[in-house]
Design an enzyme around this catalytic site. Structure first.
Site, PDB file in Angstrom:
ATOM      1  N   GLY A 127      -0.025   5.386  -4.426  1.00 16.64           N
ATOM      2  CA  GLY A 127      -0.657   6.638  -4.835  1.00 16.64           C
ATOM      3  C   GLY A 127      -0.090   7.814  -4.049  1.00 16.64           C
ATOM      4  O   GLY A 127       0.289   8.852  -4.620  1.00 16.64           O
ATOM      5  N   ASP A 147       0.836  -1.208   0.000  1.00 17.87           N
ATOM      6  CA  ASP A 147       0.000   0.000   0.000  1.00 17.87           C
ATOM      7  C   ASP A 147       0.870   1.257   0.000  1.00 17.87           C
ATOM      8  O   ASP A 147       1.978   1.245   0.540  1.00 17.87           O
ATOM      9  CB  ASP A 147      -0.903  -0.030   1.241  1.00 17.87           C
ATOM     10  CG  ASP A 147      -2.114   0.868   1.075  1.00 17.87           C
ATOM     11  OD1 ASP A 147      -2.331   1.405  -0.033  1.00 17.87           O
ATOM     12  OD2 ASP A 147      -2.849   1.046   2.058  1.00 17.87           O
ATOM     13  N   GLY A 148       0.315   2.313  -0.580  1.00 14.98           N
ATOM     14  CA  GLY A 148       0.982   3.615  -0.513  1.00 14.98           C
ATOM     15  C   GLY A 148       1.566   4.109  -1.827  1.00 14.98           C
ATOM     16  O   GLY A 148       2.221   5.155  -1.856  1.00 14.98           O
ATOM     17  N   ARG A 161       2.104  -5.091   5.926  1.00 11.61           N
ATOM     18  CA  ARG A 161       1.341  -4.086   5.180  1.00 11.61           C
ATOM     19  C   ARG A 161       2.110  -2.781   5.246  1.00 11.61           C
ATOM     20  O   ARG A 161       2.381  -2.271   6.340  1.00 11.61           O
ATOM     21  CB  ARG A 161      -0.064  -3.903   5.739  1.00 11.61           C
ATOM     22  CG  ARG A 161      -0.851  -2.869   4.920  1.00 11.61           C
ATOM     23  CD  ARG A 161      -2.296  -2.747   5.294  1.00 11.61           C
ATOM     24  NE  ARG A 161      -2.958  -1.840   4.369  1.00 11.61           N
ATOM     25  CZ  ARG A 161      -4.204  -1.934   3.963  1.00 11.61           C
ATOM     26  NH1 ARG A 161      -4.970  -2.907   4.415  1.00 11.61           N
ATOM     27  NH2 ARG A 161      -4.726  -1.057   3.125  1.00 11.61           N
ATOM     28  N   ARG A 212      -0.792   9.368  -9.868  1.00  8.29           N
ATOM     29  CA  ARG A 212      -0.772   8.153  -9.037  1.00  8.29           C
ATOM     30  C   ARG A 212      -0.109   6.982  -9.751  1.00  8.29           C
ATOM     31  O   ARG A 212       0.559   6.155  -9.139  1.00  8.29           O
ATOM     32  CB  ARG A 212      -2.217   7.766  -8.669  1.00  8.29           C
ATOM     33  CG  ARG A 212      -2.878   8.716  -7.702  1.00  8.29           C
ATOM     34  CD  ARG A 212      -4.343   8.317  -7.496  1.00  8.29           C
ATOM     35  NE  ARG A 212      -4.465   6.940  -7.061  1.00  8.29           N
ATOM     36  CZ  ARG A 212      -4.313   6.529  -5.800  1.00  8.29           C
ATOM     37  NH1 ARG A 212      -4.040   7.423  -4.863  1.00  8.29           N
ATOM     38  NH2 ARG A 212      -4.433   5.274  -5.488  1.00  8.29           N
ATOM     39  N   ARG A 218      -4.968  -2.774   8.509  1.00  8.35           N
ATOM     40  CA  ARG A 218      -6.139  -3.586   8.160  1.00  8.35           C
ATOM     41  C   ARG A 218      -5.701  -4.771   7.321  1.00  8.35           C
ATOM     42  O   ARG A 218      -4.655  -4.731   6.685  1.00  8.35           O
ATOM     43  CB  ARG A 218      -7.089  -2.765   7.259  1.00  8.35           C
ATOM     44  CG  ARG A 218      -7.865  -1.688   7.886  1.00  8.35           C
ATOM     45  CD  ARG A 218      -8.947  -1.204   6.899  1.00  8.35           C
ATOM     46  NE  ARG A 218      -8.372  -0.379   5.838  1.00  8.35           N
ATOM     47  CZ  ARG A 218      -8.169   0.927   5.932  1.00  8.35           C
ATOM     48  NH1 ARG A 218      -8.464   1.573   7.029  1.00  8.35           N
ATOM     49  NH2 ARG A 218      -7.671   1.602   4.909  1.00  8.35           N
ATOM     50  N   SER A 238      -7.987  -5.877   4.937  1.00  4.84           N
ATOM     51  CA  SER A 238      -8.615  -5.516   3.663  1.00  4.84           C
ATOM     52  C   SER A 238      -8.984  -6.712   2.783  1.00  4.84           C
ATOM     53  O   SER A 238      -8.688  -6.714   1.575  1.00  4.84           O
ATOM     54  CB  SER A 238      -7.709  -4.554   2.885  1.00  4.84           C
ATOM     55  OG  SER A 238      -7.516  -3.367   3.600  1.00  4.84           O
ATOM     56  N   LEU A 259      11.868 -19.752  -5.332  1.00 12.54           N
ATOM     57  CA  LEU A 259      10.787 -19.023  -4.650  1.00 12.54           C
ATOM     58  C   LEU A 259       9.450 -19.228  -5.368  1.00 12.54           C
ATOM     59  O   LEU A 259       9.382 -19.120  -6.594  1.00 12.54           O
ATOM     60  CB  LEU A 259      11.141 -17.524  -4.649  1.00 12.54           C
ATOM     61  CG  LEU A 259      10.078 -16.582  -4.081  1.00 12.54           C
ATOM     62  CD1 LEU A 259      10.019 -16.710  -2.556  1.00 12.54           C
ATOM     63  CD2 LEU A 259      10.382 -15.139  -4.474  1.00 12.54           C
ATOM     64  N   HIS A 289       2.513   3.456  -8.946  1.00 13.48           N
ATOM     65  CA  HIS A 289       2.364   2.029  -9.260  1.00 13.48           C
ATOM     66  C   HIS A 289       3.594   1.530 -10.031  1.00 13.48           C
ATOM     67  O   HIS A 289       4.071   0.421  -9.814  1.00 13.48           O
ATOM     68  CB  HIS A 289       1.088   1.779 -10.060  1.00 13.48           C
ATOM     69  CG  HIS A 289      -0.167   2.103  -9.299  1.00 13.48           C
ATOM     70  ND1 HIS A 289      -0.362   1.697  -8.002  1.00 13.48           N
ATOM     71  CD2 HIS A 289      -1.282   2.804  -9.637  1.00 13.48           C
ATOM     72  CE1 HIS A 289      -1.554   2.133  -7.585  1.00 13.48           C
ATOM     73  NE2 HIS A 289      -2.116   2.809  -8.556  1.00 13.48           N
TER      74      HIS A 289
HETATM   75  C1  FPP Z   1      -1.927   0.144  -3.385  1.00 13.62           C
HETATM   76  O1  FPP Z   1      -1.469   1.468  -3.385  1.00 13.62           O
HETATM   77  C2  FPP Z   1      -1.415  -0.567  -4.539  1.00 13.62           C
HETATM   78  C3  FPP Z   1      -2.178  -1.175  -5.505  1.00 13.62           C
HETATM   79  C4  FPP Z   1      -3.642  -1.178  -5.506  1.00 13.62           C
HETATM   80  C5  FPP Z   1      -1.563  -1.824  -6.665  1.00 13.62           C
HETATM   81  C6  FPP Z   1      -0.323  -2.586  -6.385  1.00 13.62           C
HETATM   82  C7  FPP Z   1       0.411  -2.739  -7.652  1.00 13.62           C
HETATM   83  C8  FPP Z   1       1.773  -2.700  -7.775  1.00 13.62           C
HETATM   84  C9  FPP Z   1       2.697  -2.569  -6.658  1.00 13.62           C
HETATM   85  C10 FPP Z   1       2.401  -2.753  -9.094  1.00 13.62           C
HETATM   86  C11 FPP Z   1       2.234  -3.991  -9.873  1.00 13.62           C
HETATM   87  C12 FPP Z   1       2.527  -5.252  -9.195  1.00 13.62           C
HETATM   88  C13 FPP Z   1       2.884  -6.387  -9.799  1.00 13.62           C
HETATM   89  C14 FPP Z   1       2.961  -7.634  -9.007  1.00 13.62           C
HETATM   90  C15 FPP Z   1       3.230  -6.455 -11.241  1.00 13.62           C
HETATM   91  P1  FPP Z   1      -2.555   2.626  -3.409  1.00 13.62           P
HETATM   92  O2  FPP Z   1      -2.771   3.022  -4.838  1.00 13.62           O
HETATM   93  O3  FPP Z   1      -3.777   2.201  -2.695  1.00 13.62           O
HETATM   94  O4  FPP Z   1      -1.808   3.760  -2.652  1.00 13.62           O
HETATM   95  P2  FPP Z   1      -2.482   4.893  -1.724  1.00 13.62           P
HETATM   96  O5  FPP Z   1      -3.047   4.197  -0.528  1.00 13.62           O
HETATM   97  O6  FPP Z   1      -1.327   5.764  -1.388  1.00 13.62           O
HETATM   98  O7  FPP Z   1      -3.534   5.586  -2.551  1.00 13.62           O
END
Ligand code: FPP
Length: 259
Positions: free
Chosen positions: A27, A24-25, A192, A37, A198, A200, A135, A41
């Protein structure tokens, strides 16, 4: 090794067999830099690459990453589209490297909802790496813990309806055999990032006895040092699985992990 890298001696001997992560994080990481955002990613993919590499080096058996939850479809259409495109690109770019490093890639979740091209890339990557002995990397995509339990129970209900199973024979152990990742140890360590505390709707069944670790660090900043901190925290905990501390201390390490 850089000055700030923990020395090898700081890697605890008692490592988890299976690590599960909510990344998470992304964005917020991008927004803090005045970037869209999606840039977060993209940076998140780099962090994935690092963590996969380190878990492989450390000989951790399995790593499970929550890449796209069943609830993520509720995000703006544009962000969902960009995320799906990013998965396709990441799979195309990384699969050979994963294969060369003996990583076995698995995707858990209901992938039927994904565009055909993504489903195809997922199947190709899983087939290519299926026999790898390194792995086991599980990517949870369109995954939800409630979905997982529901699909498991539905399979058992069908066996009951066919007359092949007595409802009285349904036990927690039997349900577990139909869950995603039933052939792997349940996660020993859950991490997390991003400050929220959480689950989630991640692996709600499989996390029943997992050690939980939360960090404020945003996912794109989660590097080797951050992972080692989480591993150190895990190693410092006494896992009791319902027993007393004294009972656990009387066991040897193997017995402790199986307690
Ligand atoms: C949560 O951050 C992250 C996601 C919903 C997407 C996770 C995807 C990646 C790390 C990239 C792709 C992964 C692979 C395995 C190819 P958020 O957008 O909710 O961040 P925020 O809480 O700061 O808004």
């Amino acid at each position: 090794m850089s000055e700030t890298s923990p020395a090898l001696s700081e890697i605890p001997a008692n490592l988890p067999r299976h690590v599960a992560i909510i990344m998470d994080g992304n964005g917020r990481w991008a927004e803090r830099r005045g970037s869209p955002r999606f840039a977060g990613h993209k940076a998140g993919v780099e962090a994935v690459r690092n963590v996969v590499e380190i878990c492989g080096e450390l000989g951790i058996q399995a790593l499970t990453l929550f890449a796209f939850s069943s609830e993520n479809w509720r995000r703006p259409k544009k962000e969902v589209g960009l995320l799906l495109d990013l998965f396709i690109t990441a799979l195309e770019r990384e699969v050979n490297k994963l294969h060369n490093n003996w990583v076995q890639l698995r995707v858990i979740g209901d992938i039927n909802a994904f565009p055909a091209k993504l489903q195809q890339r997922i199947c190709e990557a899983m087939q290519l790496t299926a026999a790898n002995q390194g792995l086991i990397l599980n990517i949870a995509a369109n995954y939800g813990g409630k979905w997982d339990i529901t699909q498991a129970v539905r399979k058992l209900a069908m066996r009951v309806a066919d007359g092949g199973l007595q409802s009285a024979a349904i036990t927690a152990e039997l349900i577990a055999t139909e869950l995603s990742m039933h052939d792997l140890p349940e996660p020993d360590l859950f991490i997390r990032t991003g400050g929220e505390q959480r689950i989630s709707n991640f692996l709600i069944w499989q996390l029943a006895y997992t050690e939980l670790y939360f960090t404020e660090t945003l996912w794109p900043d989660f590097d080797r040092i951050e992972l080692i901190k989480a591993l150190q925290s895990f190693a410092s905990r006494q896992r009791r699985f319902g027993q007393t501390g004294a009972q656990i201390l009387a066991l040897d390490e193997d017995q402790r992990n199986r307690a």
